[in-house]
Write a protein that holds these residues in place. Structure first.
Motif, short mmCIF file in Angstrom:
data_model
loop_
_atom_site.label_atom_id
_atom_site.label_comp_id
_atom_site.label_asym_id
_atom_site.label_seq_id
_atom_site.Cartn_x
_atom_site.Cartn_y
_atom_site.Cartn_z
N ARG A 210 4.74 -1.58 -11.49
CA ARG A 210 5.49 -1.20 -10.71
C ARG A 210 5.91 0.68 -11.02
NH1 ARG A 210 7.33 -3.15 -6.76
NH2 ARG A 210 8.96 -2.17 -6.08
N GLY A 211 5.06 1.08 -11.78
CA GLY A 211 5.37 2.56 -12.41
C GLY A 211 4.12 3.58 -13.40
N TRP B 25 0.82 -1.18 -0.16
CA TRP B 25 0.27 0.31 -0.39
C TRP B 25 0.49 1.14 0.40
CZ3 TRP B 25 -5.43 -0.07 2.75
CH2 TRP B 25 -5.92 1.32 3.05
N TYR B 26 1.80 1.20 0.41
CA TYR B 26 2.61 2.19 1.56
C TYR B 26 4.44 2.38 0.88
CZ TYR B 26 5.63 5.80 3.36
OH TYR B 26 6.87 6.59 3.66
N GLN B 27 4.68 2.79 -0.49
CA GLN B 27 5.36 2.83 -1.11
C GLN B 27 6.87 4.35 -0.77
OE1 GLN B 27 5.36 1.56 -4.90
NE2 GLN B 27 3.83 1.16 -4.56
N PHE C 285 11.79 0.67 -8.30
CA PHE C 285 13.26 -0.52 -8.83
C PHE C 285 12.50 -1.59 -7.67
CE2 PHE C 285 15.03 2.40 -11.51
CZ PHE C 285 15.15 1.45 -12.58
N THR C 286 12.70 -0.64 -5.91
CA THR C 286 12.26 -1.63 -5.37
C THR C 286 11.41 -0.58 -4.27
OG1 THR C 286 14.07 0.26 -3.79
CG2 THR C 286 14.52 -2.04 -4.93
N ASP C 287 11.07 -0.92 -2.95
CA ASP C 287 10.09 -0.03 -2.37
C ASP C 287 10.98 1.02 -1.52
OD1 ASP C 287 7.48 -1.44 -2.75
OD2 ASP C 287 7.98 -2.37 -0.69
N GLN C 288 12.28 1.67 -2.01
CA GLN C 288 13.37 2.41 -1.77
C GLN C 288 13.50 3.43 -2.82
OE1 GLN C 288 13.62 2.94 1.88
NE2 GLN C 288 11.89 1.18 2.10
N VAL C 289 13.37 2.75 -3.89
CA VAL C 289 14.32 3.70 -5.02
C VAL C 289 13.15 3.42 -6.54
CG1 VAL C 289 16.33 3.53 -6.86
CG2 VAL C 289 16.64 2.96 -3.92
N THR C 290 13.03 4.99 -6.76
CA THR C 290 12.69 5.39 -8.36
C THR C 290 13.24 6.17 -8.70
OG1 THR C 290 10.66 5.33 -6.72
CG2 THR C 290 10.17 6.35 -9.11
N GLY C 291 12.95 5.46 -10.60
CA GLY C 291 13.55 6.63 -11.54
C GLY C 291 12.44 6.86 -12.65
#
Length: 991
Positions: free
Chosen positions: A309-310, A8-10, A404-410
């Protein structure tokens, strides 16, 4: 606000929304009576995610929601006092979302019909709907990253004012270009360019905050720099930004060199592009004036979709604008505006040759011979000119985000855009006496009727077609960003690349070398078949130049160029949670840039071989820049009640340039919160503007500049030492001028001060008033002022090496290279008004307004020159002025919405200005100008997503006021509009 980890929360997604998360176990209990208590809300229309954040901040109620559910949704304003259930129901109306309480403490937002892609096996059930709650922890939220700071914050809590124009407001304006939209912003005055500038324009658009040149306002896209206009431009071309893909525009009206580096002396315009868009949009726009010209068409297709995922967003748009001709408006059809109260700016280059003989007589060819020239033997060039330039623009924009992960976005975004603009100019004028190389009619030339050499012939070559200036540009941009959250540190690393290519072609010019030979001795020009030369009858009457002569001397000139910018940057920020007075923040980072520009004329232009266009040498340059910055926002004091607090904002940036050295610029700000109603703020900053590559390395350029020569006025010619007692020809207003770059230029520097207040009285829900005072003190201003040099030479006999006069006292040549000589001091105030009335059964009513008052605008071209107060005056850019600087400029808007209806009304006002009528010292007043814009739109019920809008700009058909000293069309086209009443309609269908 409360948050949770899991699907739910990223956290990386919340970072994109402007949320900074710092985990802390447990949450405060919601008071038992919270549900029934009414809370005062002031939430403007906009993205739903932001509205929910503001709901949490204003209510004190913890809330959790998924970015995947909200990022494509928007909401209507929420103004007034509401219970919790009333407020949430209003915000979520027509969204397909619902809300529920978890443990009576936390509001959870969820899909009314939960999709398996968005929900896991629930741990709780609320109102028979599954809600996934694997564990709850507290999340601090404090807004988004706004222009002017690397620290995320709310719109109105910074130490400097930021105006925000969101997509709905842009749509209500009816503007089809960013230059058109920003023209009416009160803080925008001076020499901003647009397609409303034909002669002297190039199809580009710029913005000039505070009346400072466009190079003093930094243009960003998504907070990142982009390349300037391709022809060695001093600023970004706003026409290179596709308006259909714009989400909002943020305007920081304060110096920001400590945050962004060079160019931000007057402020920053940050254009935020759309990203969170879902569905398919097809839209068409058509408009034209009440006189049937300026037909404008825009067609747009947009598509956005969520990915596992995006997300992806694509936008394509095509825009066409037809012209307005000067002859089609009463104020602009004649360069002789004396009947309207102006001056006579007609040209002494007439279709019938105007000949000055060595004995001093001036004659006009009349077909039967020659007669003495009279005061009315002048040419009205405005009968042939374009007033508003026709233009075509095609744009493609897209972005792609991926977690890319719950912690990293491109995030990757790309832009491709093409523009084409064409302007008609009057046929080429020839002034034989005022070229760098002589153009003398030889005594034995077969067309010389006088038997002596003649050096001064003025002729408008109407036998040639009208000149046409065609400008084309191609813009490409690429930006990649990787951002994330690590151990409570927000970070991002980005690379951006942009390139702007442009070309300008001028047709139906005159080849100066061939004309020189054609006017020379008869033995040197015997005929095309004999020696390849055709004699030209330049001294005859209109029509005396035959087709063979036209073909021999006619020429075209082309210049092309590009600007390129590559940037690598990194930013890091974190919250300082446990300070004695509350939460603080820190951010720091660095940036490396490489700038390159090149401007290449064809061989004829480079050899000063044309008449009718600017001749110049090639320009090229490159440089590298490295910068490092740090910024903090710290609470210094907070009262026990928490209603009073004092905050400190500070930033510093170090910049080092490969071509001139380094610069360090700090910025300091204080914010004093006095209860919930009143915020006081003050700021201090230093700024700098690095000289542009064009200013440093521009090759020598030759033009016929508009200059007011004091020696053309008889009383001054008799008294001023530089005139030598000779009165120059009063019929001339254009003079040969050579300009050029200077690699030894220093940066322009500035010191800025601001102080203001924001008042949101509790007694009037939804009302917000602001007042901000500002002062900008700028030194070492880069100038290339031929007018200043001529004035100083005439009045004091200085600059003798830069001014050349002929034997009759006429200006023959002025040389004006770039130098650091100027100073400016600008003082004034910005006022703001927002008033959202509580929603009523008949709809929601809102008022918004802004105004800028310029107390003084002191300009000093040189330390030896007197200061001139430009506030409330107009001086055209063609005469090296800074344009219209009204002391008051304001706009007031009224918005109404009810169910499927939306309506708007906007008043735009520009105060009157004084000017000097050309050819005299007479001052006159340019009238104040007020226009009314209206729009009404309806969203159909039968066809969901179909919306129809009707609008009219300048509904009262208020004519642009006469500006007697304006070179283009007798109006200040950068401040006022020639078009008159303008109708438009927009039809959009969203699937």
């Amino acid at each position: 606000m409360l948050g949770q980890h899991g699907r739910w929360y990223q956290p990386a997604r919340f970072a994109l929304l402007g949320l900074l998360a710092c985990a802390r176990l447990s949450a405060a209990e919601t008071p038992p009576d919270a549900a029934a208590a009414q809370v005062r809300y002031s939430i403007e229309a906009g993205p739903l995610s932001g509205a929910l954040i503001r709901y949490s901040q204003q209510s004190g109620q913890a809330i959790v929601f998924s970015d995947r559910l909200t990022r494509h949704l928007s909401t209507s304003p929420l103004i007034g006092r509401y219970r919790r259930d009333e407020a949430l129901d209003a915000l979520l109306a027509d969204s397909g979302l619902d809300w529920a309480l978890i443990d009576e403490r936390i509001v959870a937002i969820y899909a009314s019909e939960c999709d398996t892609n968005d929900c896991d096996t629930p741990s709780e059930t609320v109102s028979n709907n599954p809600v996934y709650v694997p564990g709850i922890e507290e999340t601090y939220v404090y807004g988004s990253r706004l222009t002017g700071s690397r620290i995320r914050r709310n719109s109105y809590t910074g130490a400097a004012p930021v105006d925000v124009f969101r997509a709905p407001e842009i749509e209500l304006s009816g503007a089809q270009s960013l230059g058109e939209l920003l023209k009416f912003v009160p803080a925008v005055v001076g020499n901003s360019t647009s397609t409303a500038i034909a002669n002297g324009g190039d199809g580009t658009a710029s913005v000039t905050l505070r009346g400072l040149p466009a190079s003093n306002t930094l243009i960003l896209i998504n907070g990142r720099r982009v390349a300037n206009d391709g022809l060695a431009g001093e600023s970004v071309d706003l026409n290179s930004i596709p308006p259909a893909a714009v989400e909002r525009i943020e305007i920081l009206k304060d110096s920001a060199s400590a945050i962004y580096g060079s160019d931000a002396i007057a402020g920053v315009v940050n254009v935020i592009m759309k990203q969170d868009f879902r569905g398919l949009l097809a839209e068409t726009f058509y408009g034209e004036t009440s006189r049937g010209d300026l037909q404008t068409r825009t067609n747009t297709l947009q598509y956005g979709s969520g990915l596992p995922r995006g997300s992806v967003f694509l936008s394509a748009s095509h825009y066409e604008q037809d012209p307005i001709f000067s002859r089609d408006r009463a104020v602009s059809r004649n360069a002789d505006a004396r009947a309207l109260g102006g001056g006579d700016q007609r040209s002494s280059a007439t279709p019938d040759a105007r000949v000055t003989l060595p004995d001093g007589r001036t004659l006009i060819a009349d077909g039967d011979g020659y007669r003495p020239a009279g005061p009315d033997d002048l040419f009205n060039f405005q009968a042939d000119t374009t007033a508003v330039v026709p233009m075509e623009r095609t744009s493609l924009y897209g972005n792609l985000s991926y977690d890319f992960t719950d912690q990293v976005t491109g995030l990757v975004e790309m832009t491709y855009l093409e523009t084409d603009a064409s302007a008609d100019l009057a046929p080429t004028p020839v002034f034989t006496a005022f070229e760098q190389q002589p153009l003398n009619l030889a005594a034995d030339n077969i067309y010389n009727d006088f038997g002596v050499e003649v050096s001064d012939i003025r002729r408008r070559l109407v036998e040639l077609p009208q000149r046409e200036q065609h400008n084309a540009s191609e813009v490409m941009r690429l930006s990649t960003v990787l951002e994330g959250l690590h151990a409570n540190w927000n970070w991002d690393v980005g690379y951006s690349w942009s390139r702007s290519e442009a070309s300008e072609t001028n047709t139906n010019l005159v080849n100066a070398d061939r004309l020189r030979r054609a006017l020379g001795p008869a033995s040197g020009c015997l005929g095309l078949a004999i020696d390849g030369c055709v004699p030209v009858d330049l001294s005859g009457s209109a029509g005396s130049i035959g087709p063979e002569q036209v073909d021999y001397i006619r020429a075209n000139g082309t210049v092309s160029g590009y600007s390129k910018l590559s940037t690598i940057s990194m930013n890091v920020s974190n919250a300082l949670l446990h300070l004695p007075a509350g939460r603080g923040d820190i951010a720091f980072g660095g940036e490396y840039r490489q700038e390159t520009t090149s401007k290449r004329p064809d061989a004829l232009l480079a050899s000063t071989g044309t008449i009718g266009a600017t001749n110049f040498e090639a320009t090229s340059g490159t440089r590298k820049i490295a910068e490092f910055y740090a910024e903090t926002a710290l609470p210094l004091w907070r009262s026990q009640s928490g209603h009073q607090a004092l905050y400190f904002d500070g930033a510093i940036r170090y910049s080092t340039y490969s071509d001139f050295g380094d610069s360090t610029n700090p910025k300091l700000g204080l914010r004093l919160q006095l209860g919930k109603d009143l915020l006081l703020r003050a700021g201090y900053a230093t700024g700098f503007r690095a000289p542009s590559l064009n200013e440093l390395y521009e090759g020598a350029s030759e033009e016929q500049a508009f200059i007011n020569d004091p020696c053309t006025q008889a009383p001054l010619a008799a008294s001023l030492p530089g005139c030598n007692g000779q009165q120059a020809d009063p019929s001339r207003n254009q003079f040969l001028t050579v300009r050029g770059g200077n690699p030894d230029l220093k940066p322009e520097t500035s010191v800025s001060y601001s102080a203001g207040m924001v008042w949101s009285p509790s007694a009037a829900d939804g009302l917000r008033l602001s007042l901000d005072l500002f002062q900008i003190d700028q030194d070492d201003v880069v100038a290339s002022s031929a007018q200043f040099i001529v004035d100083q030479n005439a009045r004091f006999g200085s600059f003798t090496d830069s001014v050349r006069r002929d034997d009759a006292g006429n200006l023959a040549l002025v040389t004006a290279t770039n130098i650091n000589v100027g100073r400016r001091l600008v003082r004034g105030a910005d006022l703001g008004l927002n008033y959202h009335l509580p929603r009523q059964p008949w709809g929601q009513l809102s008022f918004s307004g802004s105004a800028t008052y310029l107390q003084e605008y002191l300009a000093q071209l040189d330390t030896t020159a007197p200061e001139i107060n430009l506030a409330g005056t107009f001086r055209d850019e063609a005469s090296e002025g800074l344009g219209g600087i009204p002391d008051w400029k304001w706009q007031l808007g009224l918005r109404w919405e009810h169910q499927r209806w939306h309506a708007s009304s906007d008043l735009h006002h520009v105060a009157g200005m004084t000017e000097i009528v050309p050819g005299s010292n007479r001052r006159r007043q340019i009238d104040a100008w007020t226009v009314l814009d209206l729009q009404l739109s309806y969203t159909f019920d039968l066809l969901a997503g179909l919306r129809w809008s009707l609008g009219v700009d300048n509904a009262l058909d208020e004519a642009a006021p006469l500006a007697a000293s304006a070179f283009n069309d007798n109006i200040d086209g950068r401040t006022h509009e020639l078009k008159g009443r303008y109708f438009y309609t927009r039809l959009s269908q969203r699937f």
